[in-house]
Write a protein that holds these residues in place. Structure first.
Motif: not given
Length: 255
Positions: A34-62
């Motif tokens: 569980l500790a290892d899973k939490v660490d892996s999860w928070r690595c993804h959270v850190d990456a999202i926080e660094l990028a600053g967004w979850r959603y880009d815009e696709d070629s259709n404007g969605g």
């Protein structure tokens, strides 16, 4: 556990279970995983926080969800699956306390949620902060939750990781809402190649995330129905072991 954060999560869980008086000696492997899973999860959270967004815009404007966002949600789901078995949600911890009391033969003393005798004791039932760095949005939600917990009458002392997960899920849900609002309520886009409408990912993901939030609120006595059912047990109004089994069955039913 090679990372510092995984070791901190490990120590946090061990300390939490020890303070609750739970026997965890045979569960060290599960706690390590569980500790290892939490660490892996928070690595993804850190990456999202660094990028600053979850959603880009696709070629259709969605909306187009980023790979890191999808990975974070999957990793969060993996953590969620292990919390009950680890006694790390309010309801699961209450059952562990009930089982411990039943084993001593004192059914009517079984107090799964350590109901408060006085309001002065409420602080002792709050969890420690999660064993990772909360994002700014998660920190605000964590602070907003504390007054709701302190007056509930439930023991949240083992539920720090579960509550941190709820905060992260709400941040995820809000990201969907914010993208839709920023794009004037757009729920569907038109595919340029086929001319057919399709639901944008921010809209498609909202109910999936809401389902995860609803499940976690239920597991931690934070819905009206769950609160009513579990306070019946916590106040000692247990009429029979059959009633205990029935209430547990109701709590286990999937939404």
């Amino acid at each position: 556990m090679k990372s510092r954060r995984a070791r901190e999560v490990w120590r946090y869980i061990i300390r939490t279970l020890s303070q609750a008086g739970f026997d965890y000696q045979s569960a060290l492997l599960q706690i390590a995983l569980l500790a290892d899973k939490v660490d892996s999860w928070r690595c993804h959270v850190d990456a999202i926080e660094l990028a600053g967004w979850r959603y880009d815009e696709d070629s259709n404007g969605g909306s187009l969800e980023t790979d890191e966002s999808r990975a974070e949600r999957r990793a969060r789901s993996e953590v969620l699956k292990d919390l009950d078995e680890g006694g790390l949600t309010v309801i699961a911890a209450g059952r562990v306390r009930a089982i411990n009391n039943l084993l001593t033969g004192d059914l009517f003393a079984a107090d799964p949620f350590a109901m408060l005798e006085t309001l002065d004791q409420s602080g002792s039932l709050l969890p420690e902060d999660p064993p990772w760095r909360l994002t700014k949005a998660e920190r605000k939600l964590w602070k907003d939750l504390q007054p709701l917990l302190s007056g509930s009458g439930f023991d949240f002392s083992t539920a720090g990781i579960a509550l941190g997960l709820i905060c992260a899920a709400i941040v995820d849900w809000l990201a969907c809402k914010e993208w839709i609002e920023a794009n004037k309520g757009k729920l569907f886009a038109i595919a340029k190649d086929t001319g057919r409408p399709y639901e944008v990912s921010a809209s498609y993901n909202r109910p999936k995330i809401a389902s995860q939030i609803r499940l976690m609120l239920k597991k931690n006595g934070m819905t009206v129905s769950a609160c009513a059912r579990n306070k019946l047990l916590s106040k000692g109004r247990v009429l029979s072991e059959e009633l205990v089994e029935l209430l547990n069955f109701i709590n286990d039913r999937p939404d």
